[in-house]
Write an enzyme that holds these catalytic residues in place. Structure first.
Site, PDB file in Angstrom:
ATOM      1  N   ARG A 162      42.458 -21.672   8.398  1.00  0.00           N
ATOM      2  CA  ARG A 162      41.170 -21.649   7.725  1.00  0.00           C
ATOM      3  C   ARG A 162      40.560 -23.046   7.580  1.00  0.00           C
ATOM      4  NH1 ARG A 162      45.284 -19.119   8.141  1.00  0.00           N
ATOM      5  NH2 ARG A 162      46.151 -20.024   6.232  1.00  0.00           N
ATOM      6  N   CYS A 177      44.865 -16.232  -0.627  1.00  0.00           N
ATOM      7  CA  CYS A 177      44.498 -17.447   0.104  1.00  0.00           C
ATOM      8  C   CYS A 177      43.128 -17.867  -0.395  1.00  0.00           C
ATOM      9  CB  CYS A 177      44.472 -17.209   1.604  1.00  0.00           C
ATOM     10  SG  CYS A 177      43.894 -18.659   2.540  1.00  0.00           S
ATOM     11  N   THR A 234      41.321 -20.487   0.470  1.00  0.00           N
ATOM     12  CA  THR A 234      40.423 -20.977   1.518  1.00  0.00           C
ATOM     13  C   THR A 234      39.805 -19.843   2.317  1.00  0.00           C
ATOM     14  OG1 THR A 234      41.837 -22.947   1.638  1.00  0.00           O
ATOM     15  CG2 THR A 234      40.212 -22.678   3.371  1.00  0.00           C
ATOM     16  N   THR A 280      42.854 -26.970  -0.429  1.00  0.00           N
ATOM     17  CA  THR A 280      42.832 -27.547   0.909  1.00  0.00           C
ATOM     18  C   THR A 280      41.589 -28.409   1.110  1.00  0.00           C
ATOM     19  OG1 THR A 280      41.621 -25.703   1.896  1.00  0.00           O
ATOM     20  CG2 THR A 280      44.041 -25.535   1.851  1.00  0.00           C
ATOM     21  N   LYS A 325      54.296 -25.485   3.243  1.00  0.00           N
ATOM     22  CA  LYS A 325      54.347 -24.601   4.407  1.00  0.00           C
ATOM     23  C   LYS A 325      55.583 -24.881   5.264  1.00  0.00           C
ATOM     24  CE  LYS A 325      49.369 -23.690   4.832  1.00  0.00           C
ATOM     25  NZ  LYS A 325      49.413 -22.227   4.770  1.00  0.00           N
ATOM     26  N   CYS A 364      45.219 -23.554  -4.220  1.00  0.00           N
ATOM     27  CA  CYS A 364      45.842 -23.197  -2.948  1.00  0.00           C
ATOM     28  C   CYS A 364      47.147 -22.519  -3.310  1.00  0.00           C
ATOM     29  CB  CYS A 364      46.093 -24.422  -2.069  1.00  0.00           C
ATOM     30  SG  CYS A 364      46.974 -24.001  -0.536  1.00  0.00           S
TER      31      CYS A 364
END
Length: 229
Positions: free
Chosen positions: A48, A82, A84, A122, A159, A190
Protein backbone atom coordinates in the site's frame (compact mmCIF):
# COMPACT_ATOMS: atom_id res chain seq x y z
CA UNK A 1 -22.94 -18.91 7.38
CA UNK A 2 -20.30 -16.30 8.18
CA UNK A 3 -21.10 -13.07 9.98
CA UNK A 4 -17.64 -11.43 9.81
CA UNK A 5 -15.15 -11.24 6.98
CA UNK A 6 -11.61 -10.14 7.78
CA UNK A 7 -9.70 -8.67 4.86
CA UNK A 8 -6.21 -9.54 6.06
CA UNK A 9 -2.66 -10.32 5.10
CA UNK A 10 -1.48 -6.71 5.49
CA UNK A 11 0.50 -7.98 7.34
CA UNK A 12 -0.17 -11.54 8.43
CA UNK A 13 1.02 -11.15 12.03
CA UNK A 14 -1.23 -8.14 12.51
CA UNK A 15 -4.11 -10.11 11.01
CA UNK A 16 -3.57 -12.93 13.50
CA UNK A 17 -3.45 -10.40 16.34
CA UNK A 18 -6.66 -8.77 15.14
CA UNK A 19 -8.55 -12.06 15.21
CA UNK A 20 -7.16 -12.69 18.69
CA UNK A 21 -8.41 -9.28 19.85
CA UNK A 22 -11.85 -9.84 18.32
CA UNK A 23 -12.08 -13.05 20.35
CA UNK A 24 -10.85 -11.25 23.47
CA UNK A 25 -13.46 -8.51 23.07
CA UNK A 26 -16.36 -10.94 22.60
CA UNK A 27 -18.31 -12.09 25.65
CA UNK A 28 -18.66 -15.81 25.06
CA UNK A 29 -18.65 -18.99 27.15
CA UNK A 30 -18.67 -21.52 24.32
CA UNK A 31 -17.46 -21.89 20.73
CA UNK A 32 -20.85 -21.15 19.22
CA UNK A 33 -21.13 -17.88 21.13
CA UNK A 34 -18.25 -16.39 19.13
CA UNK A 35 -18.69 -14.61 15.80
CA UNK A 36 -18.69 -16.95 12.77
CA UNK A 37 -15.77 -15.51 10.82
CA UNK A 38 -13.71 -16.03 7.70
CA UNK A 39 -10.21 -14.62 7.30
CA UNK A 40 -8.68 -13.86 3.91
CA UNK A 41 -4.99 -13.71 4.79
CA UNK A 42 -4.01 -12.45 1.35
CA UNK A 43 -0.30 -11.67 1.62
CA UNK A 44 -0.12 -11.01 -2.13
CA UNK A 45 -1.98 -7.67 -2.02
CA UNK A 46 0.43 -5.09 -3.49
CA UNK A 47 2.23 -2.91 -0.96
CA UNK A 48 0.00 0.00 0.00
CA UNK A 49 2.74 2.47 0.89
CA UNK A 50 4.69 1.76 -2.29
CA UNK A 51 1.54 2.48 -4.31
CA UNK A 52 0.83 5.74 -2.47
CA UNK A 53 4.40 6.90 -3.02
CA UNK A 54 4.18 6.09 -6.73
CA UNK A 55 6.71 3.28 -6.40
CA UNK A 56 4.56 0.18 -6.78
CA UNK A 57 1.44 -1.49 -8.12
CA UNK A 58 -1.95 -0.17 -7.07
CA UNK A 59 -3.68 -2.57 -4.62
CA UNK A 60 -7.27 -1.56 -5.48
CA UNK A 61 -8.00 -4.49 -7.81
CA UNK A 62 -6.73 -7.03 -5.28
CA UNK A 63 -8.62 -5.39 -2.43
CA UNK A 64 -11.84 -5.31 -4.46
CA UNK A 65 -11.44 -8.97 -5.43
CA UNK A 66 -11.14 -9.93 -1.77
CA UNK A 67 -14.14 -7.80 -0.81
CA UNK A 68 -16.17 -9.56 -3.51
CA UNK A 69 -14.95 -12.96 -2.30
CA UNK A 70 -16.00 -12.22 1.27
CA UNK A 71 -19.36 -10.85 0.12
CA UNK A 72 -19.98 -13.99 -1.93
CA UNK A 73 -19.48 -16.01 1.23
CA UNK A 74 -22.38 -14.09 2.75
CA UNK A 75 -20.56 -12.02 5.36
CA UNK A 76 -22.48 -9.10 6.80
CA UNK A 77 -19.52 -7.18 8.25
CA UNK A 78 -16.06 -6.60 6.78
CA UNK A 79 -13.06 -5.23 8.64
CA UNK A 80 -9.48 -4.81 7.48
CA UNK A 81 -6.70 -4.47 10.06
CA UNK A 82 -4.58 -2.28 7.79
CA UNK A 83 -4.67 1.47 8.34
CA UNK A 84 -2.95 2.30 5.06
CA UNK A 85 -5.46 0.29 3.03
CA UNK A 86 -8.04 2.86 4.13
CA UNK A 87 -6.36 5.33 1.75
CA UNK A 88 -8.09 3.48 -1.09
CA UNK A 89 -11.60 3.31 0.38
CA UNK A 90 -13.08 5.82 -2.05
CA UNK A 91 -12.18 3.46 -4.90
CA UNK A 92 -13.67 0.33 -3.36
CA UNK A 93 -17.27 -0.89 -3.60
CA UNK A 94 -19.02 -2.75 -0.76
CA UNK A 95 -22.31 -4.54 -1.48
CA UNK A 96 -25.37 -3.03 0.13
CA UNK A 97 -25.79 -5.88 2.61
CA UNK A 98 -22.24 -5.44 3.95
CA UNK A 99 -21.20 -3.06 6.74
CA UNK A 100 -17.59 -1.90 6.57
CA UNK A 101 -16.02 -1.00 9.92
CA UNK A 102 -13.80 2.02 9.28
CA UNK A 103 -10.79 1.74 11.57
CA UNK A 104 -9.57 5.28 10.95
CA UNK A 105 -12.93 6.93 11.64
CA UNK A 106 -13.54 4.85 14.75
CA UNK A 107 -10.07 5.57 16.14
CA UNK A 108 -10.54 9.30 15.66
CA UNK A 109 -13.84 9.13 17.54
CA UNK A 110 -12.07 7.48 20.47
CA UNK A 111 -9.24 10.04 20.33
CA UNK A 112 -11.64 12.97 20.65
CA UNK A 113 -10.98 16.61 19.90
CA UNK A 114 -8.98 17.81 22.90
CA UNK A 115 -5.53 16.33 22.38
CA UNK A 116 -2.95 17.01 19.69
CA UNK A 117 -2.53 13.69 17.85
CA UNK A 118 0.67 12.10 16.55
CA UNK A 119 -0.18 9.48 13.93
CA UNK A 120 2.39 6.70 14.07
CA UNK A 121 1.84 4.97 10.76
CA UNK A 122 3.39 4.18 7.42
CA UNK A 123 5.02 6.82 5.26
CA UNK A 124 2.25 6.31 2.71
CA UNK A 125 -0.49 6.80 5.29
CA UNK A 126 1.01 10.05 6.54
CA UNK A 127 2.11 11.31 3.12
CA UNK A 128 -1.48 11.37 1.86
CA UNK A 129 -2.97 12.28 5.26
CA UNK A 130 -5.42 9.41 5.67
CA UNK A 131 -6.23 10.35 9.26
CA UNK A 132 -6.15 14.08 8.61
CA UNK A 133 -8.59 13.96 5.72
CA UNK A 134 -11.00 11.77 7.67
CA UNK A 135 -10.81 13.80 10.87
CA UNK A 136 -13.38 16.45 11.62
CA UNK A 137 -12.23 18.53 14.55
CA UNK A 138 -9.17 16.47 15.47
CA UNK A 139 -5.79 18.18 15.63
CA UNK A 140 -2.65 16.58 14.22
CA UNK A 141 1.09 17.00 14.74
CA UNK A 142 3.06 16.38 11.53
CA UNK A 143 6.02 14.07 12.03
CA UNK A 144 9.48 15.24 11.04
CA UNK A 145 11.37 13.26 8.40
CA UNK A 146 13.50 11.66 11.12
CA UNK A 147 10.47 10.67 13.20
CA UNK A 148 8.68 9.21 10.18
CA UNK A 149 11.76 7.28 9.09
CA UNK A 150 12.16 5.74 12.54
CA UNK A 151 8.47 4.82 12.61
CA UNK A 152 8.61 3.24 9.16
CA UNK A 153 11.75 1.35 10.13
CA UNK A 154 9.87 -0.06 13.13
CA UNK A 155 7.02 -1.21 10.90
CA UNK A 156 9.39 -2.89 8.45
CA UNK A 157 11.22 -4.64 11.29
CA UNK A 158 7.96 -6.03 12.72
CA UNK A 159 7.15 -7.47 9.30
CA UNK A 160 10.53 -9.22 9.46
CA UNK A 161 9.72 -10.54 12.98
CA UNK A 162 12.56 -8.44 14.45
CA UNK A 163 10.48 -7.13 17.33
CA UNK A 164 13.22 -5.98 19.71
CA UNK A 165 14.79 -3.80 17.05
CA UNK A 166 11.38 -2.50 16.04
CA UNK A 167 10.64 -1.48 19.62
CA UNK A 168 13.87 0.54 19.77
CA UNK A 169 13.01 2.42 16.57
CA UNK A 170 9.44 3.16 17.62
CA UNK A 171 10.47 4.38 21.07
CA UNK A 172 13.16 6.58 19.53
CA UNK A 173 10.56 8.20 17.29
CA UNK A 174 8.11 8.72 20.15
CA UNK A 175 10.79 10.27 22.35
CA UNK A 176 11.62 12.81 19.67
CA UNK A 177 7.95 13.65 19.23
CA UNK A 178 7.34 13.95 22.96
CA UNK A 179 10.36 16.25 23.28
CA UNK A 180 8.74 18.63 20.77
CA UNK A 181 5.19 18.29 22.11
CA UNK A 182 4.98 16.99 25.71
CA UNK A 183 1.17 16.69 25.70
CA UNK A 184 0.76 14.84 22.41
CA UNK A 185 -1.44 11.73 22.24
CA UNK A 186 0.02 8.89 20.20
CA UNK A 187 -2.10 6.87 17.79
CA UNK A 188 -0.71 3.46 16.85
CA UNK A 189 -1.92 3.78 13.29
CA UNK A 190 -0.20 0.81 11.72
CA UNK A 191 -1.24 -2.62 12.90
CA UNK A 192 2.37 -3.83 12.81
CA UNK A 193 2.95 -1.37 15.66
CA UNK A 194 0.04 -2.96 17.52
CA UNK A 195 2.13 -6.12 17.65
CA UNK A 196 4.70 -4.30 19.83
CA UNK A 197 2.24 -2.17 21.79
CA UNK A 198 3.09 -3.70 25.16
CA UNK A 199 6.67 -2.43 24.98
CA UNK A 200 5.50 1.00 23.82
CA UNK A 201 3.00 1.37 26.65
CA UNK A 202 5.71 0.90 29.26
CA UNK A 203 6.80 4.42 28.40
CA UNK A 204 3.93 6.11 26.55
CA UNK A 205 0.15 6.08 26.60
CA UNK A 206 -1.56 5.61 23.27
CA UNK A 207 -4.68 4.63 21.39
CA UNK A 208 -4.22 1.44 19.40
CA UNK A 209 -6.22 1.49 16.17
CA UNK A 210 -6.24 -2.32 15.99
CA UNK A 211 -7.78 -2.58 19.45
CA UNK A 212 -10.39 0.02 18.55
CA UNK A 213 -11.23 -1.87 15.37
CA UNK A 214 -11.56 -5.17 17.22
CA UNK A 215 -14.03 -3.68 19.70
CA UNK A 216 -16.06 -1.88 17.06
CA UNK A 217 -16.14 -4.98 14.87
CA UNK A 218 -17.71 -7.03 17.65
CA UNK A 219 -20.29 -4.29 18.14
CA UNK A 220 -20.99 -4.08 14.39
CA UNK A 221 -21.68 -7.82 14.39
CA UNK A 222 -24.24 -7.29 17.19
CA UNK A 223 -22.37 -9.57 19.57
CA UNK A 224 -21.92 -8.78 23.25
CA UNK A 225 -18.60 -7.23 24.28
CA UNK A 226 -16.65 -7.72 27.46
CA UNK A 227 -14.15 -5.57 29.33
CA UNK A 228 -10.57 -6.36 28.37
CA UNK A 229 -7.17 -5.09 29.41
Amino acid sequence: MYKLGILGGMGPEATALFLERVLANTRADADDEHIPSVVLNNTLIPDRTAALLGEGECPVAALQEDIDTLAALGVEVIATPCNTAHAFLDRLVFPGHVTFVNMVAETLKVAGEEKLLAVLGTTGLNRVGVYERMGLHNRFLPLTDEEQTLTMDAITLVKAARHAEAQEKLLASARLIRKREPDVLFLLSCTELSVIRAAFEKEFSCIDALEVLARKTVEACDYPTKDVL
